[in-house]
Design a protein around this motif. Sequence first.
Motif, PDB file in Angstrom:
ATOM      1  N   ALA A  78       0.846  -1.195   0.000  1.00 11.45           N
ATOM      2  CA  ALA A  78       0.000   0.000   0.000  1.00 11.45           C
ATOM      3  C   ALA A  78       0.902   1.274   0.000  1.00 11.45           C
ATOM      4  N   LEU A  79       2.172   1.240   0.433  1.00 10.34           N
ATOM      5  CA  LEU A  79       2.965   2.447   0.262  1.00 10.34           C
ATOM      6  C   LEU A  79       3.344   2.626  -1.179  1.00 10.34           C
ATOM      7  N   ALA A  80       3.802   1.493  -1.772  1.00 11.15           N
ATOM      8  CA  ALA A  80       4.194   1.480  -3.197  1.00 11.15           C
ATOM      9  C   ALA A  80       3.059   1.946  -4.090  1.00 11.15           C
ATOM     10  N   GLU A  81       1.812   1.592  -3.747  1.00 13.85           N
ATOM     11  CA  GLU A  81       0.673   1.913  -4.612  1.00 13.85           C
ATOM     12  C   GLU A  81       0.307   3.395  -4.587  1.00 13.85           C
ATOM     13  N   THR A  82       0.878   4.154  -3.647  1.00 16.07           N
ATOM     14  CA  THR A  82       0.589   5.587  -3.600  1.00 16.07           C
ATOM     15  C   THR A  82       1.473   6.400  -4.542  1.00 16.07           C
ATOM     16  N   ILE A  83       2.504   5.764  -5.140  1.00 17.42           N
ATOM     17  CA  ILE A  83       3.390   6.476  -6.059  1.00 17.42           C
ATOM     18  C   ILE A  83       2.649   6.707  -7.375  1.00 17.42           C
ATOM     19  N   PRO A  84       2.531   7.961  -7.818  1.00 20.06           N
ATOM     20  CA  PRO A  84       1.858   8.212  -9.104  1.00 20.06           C
ATOM     21  C   PRO A  84       2.589   7.510 -10.237  1.00 20.06           C
TER      22      PRO A  84
END
Length: 213
Positions: free
Chosen positions: A46-52
């Motif tokens: 879920a941190l990785a998925e916040t990267i545009p």
Amino acid sequence: MAGEIIDGRAIAQQVRAEVRADVEAWVAAGHEPPGLATVLVGDGPALAETIPPEKDVDGLTPISVGRLVKGRPGLRPATPQGIMELLRRHDVALEGAEAVVVGRSDLVGKPVSALLLAANATVTMCHSRTRDLGAVCRRADVLVAAVGVPGLVKGDWVKEGAVVIDVGSPAGDVEFEAARERARLITPVPGGVGPMTIAMLLRNTLLAAQAAA
């Protein structure tokens, strides 16, 4: 006759020089210089998925991967892109060729398989548990070894005249000397794919800056 060694260091220098010239032209046209930031996200997806995805110069977030698989424009992972650049600069004909990728990692195996498929190669993805792996590898016109097991790919697994790309580190996944006796082109370890990763990352950084503008 021993196969030609693909000099990844020399090609990476060429790519970096091209990127440098493009950046200079970009800045001269009045744009801000491209910048690169490192974000450490740990093991939480879920941190990785916040990267545009527009800033994902590694090309590894779920949206970037989806764009790759669907064949839509986007930033591609640097190491697989580097492999494709090595093949392109040596005029390796991929359309209709049989490509075998040994390794199924998210970082290399899966994305390079997608890129080869997009280039109209016929792609077989296998791994360390594939039955009769040697027989599968012997079919390959282009053999990409990215499984992370030193010396896994034996020299006699290489088809005569094949192109061999070894992504293994630090010792290499391919028995280099024996494989070179059969291959037409082959990457060494080190000095093959490794230098291309940073070069393609720099290119991705410029592409992301241009897209953002």
